[in-house]
Scaffold this active site. Structure first.
Site, PDB file in Angstrom:
ATOM      1  N   GLU A 150       0.820  -1.219   0.000  1.00  0.00           N
ATOM      2  CA  GLU A 150       0.000   0.000   0.000  1.00  0.00           C
ATOM      3  C   GLU A 150       0.853   1.267   0.000  1.00  0.00           C
ATOM      4  OE1 GLU A 150      -2.901   0.358   3.162  1.00  0.00           O
ATOM      5  OE2 GLU A 150      -4.133   1.713   1.947  1.00  0.00           O
ATOM      6  N   GLU A 244     -12.897   1.805   2.708  1.00  0.00           N
ATOM      7  CA  GLU A 244     -12.237   1.751   4.015  1.00  0.00           C
ATOM      8  C   GLU A 244     -12.615   3.005   4.809  1.00  0.00           C
ATOM      9  OE1 GLU A 244      -7.983   2.293   4.125  1.00  0.00           O
ATOM     10  OE2 GLU A 244      -7.734   0.740   5.636  1.00  0.00           O
TER      11      GLU A 244
HETATM   12  O1  LIG Z   1      -5.111   3.067   4.613  1.00  0.00           O
HETATM   13  C1  LIG Z   1      -4.658   2.536   5.589  1.00  0.00           C
HETATM   14  C2  LIG Z   1      -4.161   3.331   6.739  1.00  0.00           C
HETATM   15  O2  LIG Z   1      -4.372   4.679   6.573  1.00  0.00           O
HETATM   16  C3  LIG Z   1      -4.538   1.031   5.631  1.00  0.00           C
HETATM   17  O3  LIG Z   1      -5.199   0.489   4.540  1.00  0.00           O
HETATM   18  C4  LIG Z   1      -5.068   0.318   6.845  1.00  0.00           C
HETATM   19  O4  LIG Z   1      -5.902   1.110   7.614  1.00  0.00           O
HETATM   20  C5  LIG Z   1      -3.992  -0.264   7.706  1.00  0.00           C
HETATM   21  O5  LIG Z   1      -3.112  -1.020   6.917  1.00  0.00           O
HETATM   22  C6  LIG Z   1      -4.538  -1.141   8.839  1.00  0.00           C
HETATM   23  O6  LIG Z   1      -5.153  -2.290   8.326  1.00  0.00           O
HETATM   24 MN   LIG Z   2      -6.001   1.917   3.000  1.00  0.00          MN
END
Ligand SMILES: O=C(CO)[C@H](O)[C@H](O)[C@H](O)CO
Ligand SMILES: [Mn+2]
Length: 289
Positions: A150, A244
């Site tokens: 990510e 998310e």
């Molecule tokens: O965008 C994120 C944090 O800002 C992540 O995707 C998750 O919240 C993190 O890896 C915890 O799972």
């Molecule tokens: Mn995220």
């Protein structure tokens, strides 16, 4: 394209049990539930088997997310921490596989959120991160799992802040199951163009998180969803789009995400569910799938 939601939307703790959310998310109409892998090693095999069965019964695909702790950092300058990180990931991946999960995403190459009270070594952390991910990639591949790295904003991590940095990192790792992961919340801070960032990731895009600039559910803010949808279609993205949203204060989630005000507008669980359902309809319309 499959649409999902991170169950932590409803929770305060990364350790919250995710099993009960499989059916709830299916009833809301989602294809995917993303679960937190932070504490998956504390689940028994019987728990994992029951959750896998529930996913099958409800026609739901599971994906995993994780923000590795500082003590499990694959890019730490301390060799013992890197070793602990590798052992942690192998155990975590083995348990993730028991849920038939094919994708885990997050700052797998580093830790999260970064402690900026100490100086950072971006070049060294990146190099050790490439090596660390390279070192667990085949283990994951043998379990049929993609590692989705990510790209995060500057306040949460320093190693990868843009899609271009993510692509270069993933190419340096050079393993077919290691992909780039983008998140509209982070992109909104770091990218010059949402569309260009998605096109830069192109075929390497393995996972996609969505959320507004304040992490409300997609559709409640000012992120350019139409531009994002066009770019995802242009690169023929067929993976998961997982919303998310983080809207609740409190607990380790509220603190790690820095939620200092109630973004639910005082919603009870029924209203939270309705917001998620409406956002799913919006996401399917504007992003496709
Ligand atoms: O965008 C994120 C944090 O800002 C992540 O995707 C998750 O919240 C993190 O890896 C915890 O799972
Ligand atoms: Mn995220």
């Amino acid at each position: 394209m499959k649409h999902g939601i991170y169950y932590s939307y409803w929770e305060h703790e990364w350790s919250a049990k995710f099993g009960p959310y499989v059916e709830k998310v299916a009833k809301l109409g989602f294809d995917v539930i993303e679960v937190a892998a932070h504490h998956i090693n504390e689940y028994s095999d019987a728990d994992l088997a029951a959750i896998k069965q529930s996913a099958k019964d409800n026609g739901i695909i599971l994906t995993a997310g994780i923000g590795p702790s500082k003590t499990k950092n694959l890019s730490s300058p301390d060799a013992d921490v890197r070793k602990a990180g590798k052992a942690f990931f192998e155990q975590t991946l083995a348990n993730v596989a028991k849920l038939d999960i094919k994708s885990i995403g997050g700052a797998l190459h580093s830790y999260w959120p970064v402690d900026y009270s100490q100086p950072v070594d971006k070049v060294g952390d990146r190099a050790r991160g490439v090596e660390g991910i390279h070192g667990i990639a085949d283990f994951a591949n043998n379990l049929g799992i993609n590692l989705c790295i990510e790209v995060l904003n500057r306040f949460e991590n320093h190693v990868l802040n843009t899609a271009a940095e993510g692509v270069a990192f993933v190419k340096d790792v050079g393993k077919p199951n290691v992909k780039v992961m983008l998140d509209t919340f982070h992109m909104n801070i770091e990218e010059d163009s949402f569309g260009d960032a998605i096109r830069t990731a192109g075929p390497l895009l393995g996972h996609f998180h969505t959320g507004e600039s304040n992490r409300r559910v997609p559709g409640k803010g000012r992120i350019p969803w139409h531009e994002i949808g066009l770019a995802l279609r242009e690169i023929n993205y067929t993976g998961a789009v997982v919303m998310e949203p983080f809207v609740k204060t409190g607990g380790t989630i509220g603190s790690d995400i820095r939620v200092w005000r109630d973004l639910t507008d005082g919603a009870d669980e029924a209203k939270m569910d309705e917001d998620a359902r409406n956002s799913l309809a919006f996401s399917r319309f504007v992003l496709g799938g």
